[in-house]
Design an enzyme around this catalytic site. Structure first.
Site, PDB file in Angstrom:
ATOM      1  CG  ASP A  33      -2.011  -1.141   1.057  1.00 31.69           C
ATOM      2  OD1 ASP A  33      -1.943  -1.917   0.093  1.00 31.69           O
ATOM      3  OD2 ASP A  33      -2.873  -1.260   1.938  1.00 31.69           O
ATOM      4  CG  ASN A  34      -0.539   4.593   1.527  1.00 33.03           C
ATOM      5  OD1 ASN A  34      -1.396   3.727   1.394  1.00 33.03           O
ATOM      6  ND2 ASN A  34      -0.763   5.844   1.209  1.00 33.03           N
TER       7      ASN A  34
END
Length: 723
Positions: free
Chosen positions: A314-315
């Protein structure tokens, strides 16, 4: 006897207390977690288990993001190619993009931060010759060359977090609000994430582990106008770009980046591209910034008495665990998704954390857990590939994610996970912290080196492409093989030479890519040092289009080491006489089937010293050659399979001139492997297939005996130092 409890994390959800208690006991789980889209009831948090809570740093706070739209995360995008039919051209630069995900950045001066390029010549169009129609999201260009192609590189705001968007669409979340990601580099956002975390830590006393999912910048994931994936790069830094970042970069590095440094002709600096100096500088710049900011959040977490865990996905951009700055963050743990042995090793080999955890597949989502499907099949396939890697470097914990209520509806799956978790604990208790036997040390040579340890393209839709398929196949084979693996870059060799303990170097991939090396092969220090190393006894294996760059009459720049080159059509007038294969060869001694993926064509032997091992369809697919005291081996391709794992192992031992050492801790059946642990006088024989297998096993003294293993079985044996 292994304790049947611990080292397992169970996902749960609201209104699922009794079933959670049942599965906690059955699977021996000692931790509970929520997931994107689920929450834990207070009663569940009081169970006898560690509580992980998913925490989103820079999303899921729309009330803040709506008030500070100028601080929403940005990215550079490129329009489609447009052909001018006159001296004027109008480009609808959002065509092909998902307008629920992005909005053009009109907050900053478009003439300063955007770029229009004549793609026929590569020249930048003077900003005085174009204007933006903001109402229609079009760029109008004047005074240009007819029949040239033009693109617009534009800054956009990312108004929907890509992971939440993917989950939203996959799970049909309807009118659930779209989460807006904001940029921690901006002043209000920076203060908000720290203040909010402080309050959240106080308001969540039942949380033991803060599972940061992840931090600030998502890997590049852009959707098209059909709400489907348009561009995915798990390593892409595109979403970390902003005007503030570009200004800070110029101040720190002393020069200014162009939009083209990010857009990269529409390739967006994908993992397959040989990285430019500017892009490597930008990666370094972002990693330093992210590490500083992460360190502050981790310290706040520790001050509250909780652990900080990072989800490797994800991030995660800027937190690369094999980068120079990750060790400074103070992170307690890393968790990531395990899709195979390669992704498991990517997690388990991470240093500087207290423990590592793998989230196994399948995810408890309705795309797998639906009536008529059997999730046990996927789970077993996933476990068998991952288990090979566990035998080399085990994770500290495993777990699952998603909606537990979905998995609970499949009793066969529930029972299978019980067996899996018990076997994991048995493996861990036997070998954690124990160095496994390794017959060789192997270096993977590419543009990225250590930074991308056990990492390739990491996007599912890349599997069809042979170069990704082959490179992934190599790493997957190595992830569970009895060899030490290291990752080195071309610059490492140029600057530092080749370490004395390396037996074999592997270079693989398509010509021009970061994996093969592209123009790096014009560097005389690189080719000279490698030739000298092989001449003195080193082993070099090239797969696909290794060392490939057309230069000075060669395509494979180490053709003299490999004994083969590739015909590009320039020397068709020169006859190629050498096509006769050897009668037998060590590399193929127990291989009966060959799979090189897509055909590699027009590879030919340089002379009669090249040992052509497999010449089918008028093409060389496998060969070997001596070079001084060393050896070179060429393989056309290597998608992952048990047979190709054996082929690669034999090729490595042959290249290293250590054929006589391969039968130490060895199973003759390609579906079986032996993993030895001399420190504890134990070894394990594993069946990597879902069928019964019989094999001859060679112990550490080279003594053979017959053994039959049930499907997926692992058998542990003890031995004395005398064998």
């Amino acid at each position: 006897m292994t304790e049947r409890k611990g080292r397992v994390t169970l996902p749960s959800q609201q209104n699922f207390l009794e079933e959670t208690k049942e599965l906690l006991d059955l699977w021996g789980a000692d931790a509970l977690r929520d997931s994107d889209g689920t929450k834990l009831d207070d009663e569940i948090k009081q169970l006898d288990a560690k509580i992980y809570t998913t925490y989103f740093v820079a999303r899921s706070h729309n009330e803040f993001a709506e008030k500070h739209k100028e601080e929403v995360q940005q990215l550079y995008l490129m329009s489609q190619y447009n052909t001018a039919k006159s001296s004027e051209l109008e480009i609808s630069f959002l065509d092909g993009y998902f307008k629920d995900q992005i909005q053009p950045d009109y907050y900053h001066d478009v003439k300063e931060w955007w770029e229009v390029i004549d793609r026929t010549t590569g020249e930048v169009v003077d900003p005085s010759n174009w204007e933006v129609n903001q109402e229609d999201n079009k760029v109008v260009i004047k005074n240009i060359e007819p029949w040239h192609e033009y693109t617009v590189s534009f800054l956009a705001y990312m108004i929907w977090d890509p992971t939440q968007m993917y989950n939203h669409i996959t799970n049909d979340w309807g009118d659930k609000p779209h989460e807006i990601p904001f940029d921690v580099r901006q002043p209000n956002s920076n203060q908000f994430v720290k203040d909010y975390l402080k309050n959240w830590l106080q308001e969540n006393p039942d949380t033991d582990v803060v599972r940061f999912t992840t931090f600030f910048y998502h890997f590049t994931l852009v959707f098209n106008n059909l709400a489907e994936e348009k561009f995915v790069d798990w390593f892409g830094y595109g979403a970390s770009v902003s005007v503030a970042a570009l200004q800070a970069f110029e101040k720190e590095k002393g020069y200014r980046l162009r939009p083209e440094d990010i857009v990269d002709q529409g390739y967006y600096n994908s993992t397959f591209r040989v990285p430019t100096k500017a892009y490597l500088d930008y990666i370094d710049f972002i990693q330093q910034f992210v590490a500083r900011e992460v360190k502050e959040l981790v310290q706040l977490t520790h001050d509250s008495g909780k652990e900080a865990m990072m989800f490797l996905g994800d991030n995660w951009i800027g937190t690369e665990p094999y980068g120079k700055y990750f060790k400074d963050t103070g992170m307690d743990a890393v968790v990531g998704s395990v899709g195979d042995g390669t992704t498991l090793r990517m997690i388990s080999d991470i240093e500087g954390v207290k423990y590592t955890e793998g989230r196994f597949l399948p995810y408890f989502f309705p795309d797998t857990f639906y009536e008529g499907n059997n999730p046990v099949i996927e789970a077993n396939e996933n476990w068998l590939t991952a288990r090979r890697a566990l035998m080399r470097k085990p994770l500290d914990r495993i777990g699952y994610g998603g909606y537990l209520s979905l998995a609970y509806k499949f009793p066969e799956f529930v029972d299978y996970v019980k067996e899996l978790t018990d076997e994991f604990r048995e493996i861990y208790d036997n070998i954690k912290g124990v160095k496994p036997y390794s017959g060789l040390k192997v270096a993977i040579l590419n543009s990225w080196g250590k930074l991308r340890t056990w990492q390739t393209h990491m996007v599912a839709h890349g599997k069809w492409y042979k170069q990704a398929y082959t490179y992934q196949g190599i790493l997957e084979a190595l992830s569970g093989s009895a060899v030490d693996v290291t990752f080195i870059s071309f610059d490492d060799i140029i600057e530092n030479g080749i370490a004395d303990d390396i037996d074999v170097i592997i270079n693989a991939g398509d010509a021009g890519t970061s994996f093969s090396g592209g123009e790096m092969w014009k560097e005389k220090e690189l080719t000279s040092k490698l030739r000298e190393w092989v001449n003195n006894g080193g082993g070099f294996i090239g797969i696909g289009e290794p060392t490939a760059h057309h230069h000075q009459g060669r395509f494979f720049q180490l053709a003299n080491v490999l004994g083969v080159d590739k015909e590009l059509g320039f020397s068709l007038s020169t006859n190629k006489y050498f096509t006769e294969t050897v009668d037998s060869h060590f590399i193929t001694e127990d291989i009966t089937t060959f799979d090189y993926g897509e055909d590699m064509q027009n590879v030919y032997a340089l002379n009669d010293n090249t040992e052509i091992i497999d010449f089918t369809g008028g093409e060389i697919h496998l060969s070997a050659s001596s070079f001084g005291k060393g050896r070179g081996v060429y393989i056309a391709g290597l998608p992952y399979s048990h047979e190709n794992t054996r082929l690669l192992m034999r090729a490595m031992y042959y290249a290293a001139n250590k054929e006589n050492e391969m039968n130490k801790w060895f199973a003759t059946n390609v579906h079986c492997e032996v993993h030895a642990y001399p420190e504890i006088n134990k070894y394990a024989v594993i069946n990597n297939s879902m069928e019964k297998q019989t094999t001859t096993v060679y112990d550490g003294a080279g003594k053979p005996y017959e053994l039959t293993l049930e499907p997926s079985q692992i058998i542990w044996e003890e031995y004395t130092n005398e064998g």
